[in-house]
Design a protein around this motif. Structure first.
Motif, PDB file in Angstrom:
ATOM      1  N   ALA A 134       0.625  -4.337  -4.409  1.00  6.40           N
ATOM      2  CA  ALA A 134      -0.412  -3.299  -4.484  1.00  6.40           C
ATOM      3  C   ALA A 134      -0.892  -2.929  -3.083  1.00  6.40           C
ATOM      4  O   ALA A 134      -1.110  -1.745  -2.789  1.00  6.40           O
ATOM      5  N   ALA A 135      -1.043  -3.922  -2.215  1.00  6.65           N
ATOM      6  CA  ALA A 135      -1.460  -3.644  -0.837  1.00  6.65           C
ATOM      7  C   ALA A 135      -0.404  -2.817  -0.104  1.00  6.65           C
ATOM      8  O   ALA A 135      -0.735  -1.899   0.659  1.00  6.65           O
ATOM      9  N   LEU A 136       0.867  -3.114  -0.340  1.00 10.02           N
ATOM     10  CA  LEU A 136       1.959  -2.352   0.277  1.00 10.02           C
ATOM     11  C   LEU A 136       1.945  -0.914  -0.231  1.00 10.02           C
ATOM     12  O   LEU A 136       2.043   0.036   0.552  1.00 10.02           O
ATOM     13  N   ARG A 137       1.779  -0.758  -1.542  1.00  6.36           N
ATOM     14  CA  ARG A 137       1.729   0.585  -2.132  1.00  6.36           C
ATOM     15  C   ARG A 137       0.567   1.385  -1.525  1.00  6.36           C
ATOM     16  O   ARG A 137       0.720   2.557  -1.170  1.00  6.36           O
ATOM     17  N   LYS A 138      -0.587   0.724  -1.388  1.00  5.77           N
ATOM     18  CA  LYS A 138      -1.772   1.392  -0.814  1.00  5.77           C
ATOM     19  C   LYS A 138      -1.520   1.775   0.641  1.00  5.77           C
ATOM     20  O   LYS A 138      -1.849   2.883   1.066  1.00  5.77           O
ATOM     21  N   ALA A 139      -0.917   0.860   1.413  1.00  4.12           N
ATOM     22  CA  ALA A 139      -0.633   1.158   2.826  1.00  4.12           C
ATOM     23  C   ALA A 139       0.335   2.323   2.959  1.00  4.12           C
ATOM     24  O   ALA A 139       0.143   3.223   3.791  1.00  4.12           O
ATOM     25  N   LEU A 140       1.351   2.360   2.126  1.00  5.27           N
ATOM     26  CA  LEU A 140       2.315   3.448   2.178  1.00  5.27           C
ATOM     27  C   LEU A 140       1.677   4.759   1.721  1.00  5.27           C
ATOM     28  O   LEU A 140       1.943   5.818   2.302  1.00  5.27           O
TER      29      LEU A 140
END
Length: 124
Positions: free
Chosen positions: A111-117
């Motif tokens: 989820a953090a990766l998705r948010k960062a992207l």
């Protein structure tokens, strides 16, 4: 004292951790004092590691009396990102490697990766 011999990469990481924690340039003697606190480690080994990191442009150095004082060029997170790029560069299929990496993450990190992207917006 640890009986296990550390590989060069592990020693590099320990030396960098000491420098990041210090937040200021350190001489080889000061780095050695911290790194060798819990294991027998020669001063020359620490000096070699510092020199290698400097030659790889991971450290800067400036004269400090008769020695040099070393400081990391990038922070911990930036170094991790550089290493991740290097590993990805070794993949034959970047998309496959990225998908496998994302699939291996716990839900919170995914989820953090998705948010960062998502915060980066569309790339041109």
């Amino acid at each position: 004292m640890s009986g296990r011999k550390l590989r060069s990469g592990e020693l590099e990481n320990q030396v960098l951790e000491v420098l990041w924690a210090a937040g200021e340039p350190m001489t080889p003697g000061a780095v050695h004092e911290v790194v060798a606190a819990d294991r027998a480690l020669a001063y020359t080994t620490v000096m070699t590691i510092l020199t290698r990191l400097w030659e790889k442009d991971e450290l800067t150095r400036r004269k400090d009396g008769r020695a040099y004082a070393y400081e990391p060029v990038v922070g911990r997170d930036q170094r991790v990102a550089q290493r991740m790029r290097a590993v990805l560069g070794a993949a034959e299929d970047h998309t496959l490697a990225l998908n496998a990496f994302a699939d291996s993450l716990p839900d919170e990190q995914r989820a953090a990766l998705r948010k960062a992207l998502g915060s980066r917006g569309p790339q041109r």
